[in-house]
Structures are given as structure tokens and as C-alpha cells.
Write an enzyme that holds these catalytic residues in place. Sequence first.
Site, PDB file in Angstrom:
ATOM      1  N   TYR A  92       0.818  -1.209   0.000  1.00 24.48           N
ATOM      2  CA  TYR A  92       0.000   0.000   0.000  1.00 24.48           C
ATOM      3  C   TYR A  92       0.857   1.267   0.000  1.00 24.48           C
ATOM      4  CZ  TYR A  92      -4.143   2.815   1.271  1.00 24.48           C
ATOM      5  OH  TYR A  92      -5.178   3.713   1.288  1.00 24.48           O
ATOM      6  N   SER A 186       1.083  -7.808   1.584  1.00 22.94           N
ATOM      7  CA  SER A 186       0.050  -6.866   2.026  1.00 22.94           C
ATOM      8  C   SER A 186      -0.873  -6.500   0.865  1.00 22.94           C
ATOM      9  CB  SER A 186       0.714  -5.638   2.667  1.00 22.94           C
ATOM     10  OG  SER A 186      -0.240  -4.844   3.322  1.00 22.94           O
ATOM     11  N   GLN A 187      -0.917  -5.216   0.457  1.00 24.26           N
ATOM     12  CA  GLN A 187      -1.726  -4.878  -0.716  1.00 24.26           C
ATOM     13  C   GLN A 187      -1.312  -5.722  -1.908  1.00 24.26           C
ATOM     14  OE1 GLN A 187      -2.883  -0.705  -2.551  1.00 24.26           O
ATOM     15  NE2 GLN A 187      -0.876  -1.293  -3.318  1.00 24.26           N
ATOM     16  N   ASP A 272      -0.730  -9.456  13.779  1.00 22.47           N
ATOM     17  CA  ASP A 272      -0.901  -8.466  12.710  1.00 22.47           C
ATOM     18  C   ASP A 272      -2.218  -7.712  12.892  1.00 22.47           C
ATOM     19  OD1 ASP A 272      -1.058  -7.012  10.369  1.00 22.47           O
ATOM     20  OD2 ASP A 272      -0.667  -8.717   9.048  1.00 22.47           O
ATOM     21  N   HIS A 302       2.722  -7.006  11.128  1.00 19.15           N
ATOM     22  CA  HIS A 302       2.477  -6.971   9.688  1.00 19.15           C
ATOM     23  C   HIS A 302       3.729  -7.211   8.851  1.00 19.15           C
ATOM     24  CE1 HIS A 302      -0.004  -6.403   6.262  1.00 19.15           C
ATOM     25  NE2 HIS A 302       0.587  -5.298   5.859  1.00 19.15           N
TER      26      HIS A 302
END
Length: 323
Positions: A92, A186-187, A272, A302
Amino acid sequence: MPHFDLPLPELQRYRPASPPPEDFDAFWEKTLTAAREHDLDARFEPVDAPLASVEVFDVTYAGFGGHPVKGWLLLPAGTSEPVPAVVEYIGYGGGRGLPHQRLLWSAAGFAHFIMDTRGQGSGGSVGDTPDPVGAGPAYAGFMTRGIEDPHDYFYRRVFTDAVRAVEAVRAHPLVDAARVAALGDSQGGGIALAVGGLVPDLAAISPNVPFLCDFPRAVTLSPRPPYQEVALYLRAHRGAEERVLRTLSYFDGVHFAARGRAPALFSAALEDETCPPSTVFAAHNSYAGAERSMEVYRFNDHEGGGAFLQDVQLRWLPGHLRN
């Protein structure tokens, strides 16, 4: 940080109750058909990079709406025959960065394509792809841009760009189009999961602590951005919850997972708070492919497995990309 989500035995059984919209498949078929009306026009411009082990290409191709999307293609130096490829999507806010920042997969002998994320590229790594599409009111960030209509939503454009990225790397003569994997953190993991549900013939996917999964739970559980952006939007836009959740249902990694077929290596971190482990397990437990596995990092946030997860990927992925 203590564990805050479900205990691991419950995570391993957890499945969300929210079904996909009835026109989910039709929505994405129409979206990708419209994108393919534009010539892919994949261009690979050699870059004089000070790197002895790789050849670098500055890539431009047509994504959503025919908009130009950037990327890097890194080939092991001296490549003369088609090789398998890894397509990587970025976390992100980040962009494709600079070529020397991502040498892992070319060092392992693969072609490596790094997609720039439109409109991002100023958080952690630099990007070069604008998003020319406007949107209505939004909370700061990207999560709520166009969020009250799935046709206008930011991630409709990003996921389309991501599918076209696979098509672009397959267009290069030194890439073996039959052996292409998608991955990201993640993203980037959420995007890889979406691509796994939209591109039926990928060789493998590896979503690491994936974002964009199980939205109804995530936006009420995570105390952090980016999910928090949705909660803060709804704090201001009272009465918009039904419309917002309907939009998000077209972009939920759980629904893409239910359509994925490629072998999949997931990872989750039990501390997370950015991408709560239950949302990651929701996608993993819904995954339709016959081969799926989950790496669990009990005491990590995370950052997930970090280099340790990369080591697992480096040992797992060749089995799906080598002849």
C-alpha cells in the site's frame, strides 16, 4: 503485542459468511473485456543500469481504460531462451521503486516483473503511474476512492492493471508464458490473490499477509489504516454502510480465492493488526485450488515472515515454475 484475533484452531476453521454479489463474475468479465478493447501495446525499453547480474527494461503497457501503466522487467543477464516469470505487486502506497531494490527473483533465475501501482508510489518506494480517473468524496488514502459504486472504485482499476501486467510479461519473447507466478506482500498479496482468481492459468500464487480480504470483518476489527480509512469514511457518511460493503464485495480476496486454481502459498502473522489473521485465513480457507498451504508467524506483526518467508518461497516456487 498480544494475540488479539481468534485462537489458531479457530482461525484454521474460520470461513466468512458474506457471499459474493450475484453478478460478481459478470462484473469482472465485462471489466476485463473492456480493458482488452485497448491494444496492450507492451513496450520494453532497455535501461542502462549499473547492474552486472540483470538486464533491466522500463515497461509501459495499457491497463484499465487504456491508461499507461509502468513496470520493471528484470531478466538474468545472458538470458537467451524463455524463462519462467514472477510478477510482483507492491504494498500500500508504494511504487515500483528503482531496479536495484528488487533483485531477489532475478537472482534466483526468473524473469521478474514489478508492476507500478497507479496513483500510489510516494510511500516507501517511488512510482511513475498516475491515476487519471477522478472520484467523489473520499477519506485520505486510497481505500475510499469511488467506494459507493463498484464501477468507480479505485481497486477496479488496480486489479485490471494487474491482470494486464500478466499479459504484458507474457508478451516478452524471453518469458515462458506458460510458467508465470504472481505474488506480493500486504496490498500486493491482495492483488496477487485477485489475479489468481481472474487469470485461470497461472502456475502459482503467493499472497503474503494479504490485504483486501474479508472486508466486513476487517473494517470493524483492524484499528489501523488502511482498513481504518473505511471506518472513518463511514463515521462521516452515516447511512452509507450498505452501499460501501456492497462495493467492497466485488473486490474481496475471499471471493477471488474461491475462484483460484493455481497452487497457493499463503502467510499470516498472528499479531498483525493491519491485516488481521482471521481475514487472511478467510481467504486461505476459501481457496478453491487443490494445493494450498499457510505459513504462520505466531509472534509477528504486519512484517510477517520477512526474509524467512522469502526463503520458503524460494524453495517452494521453483517446483511450480521449472520444467
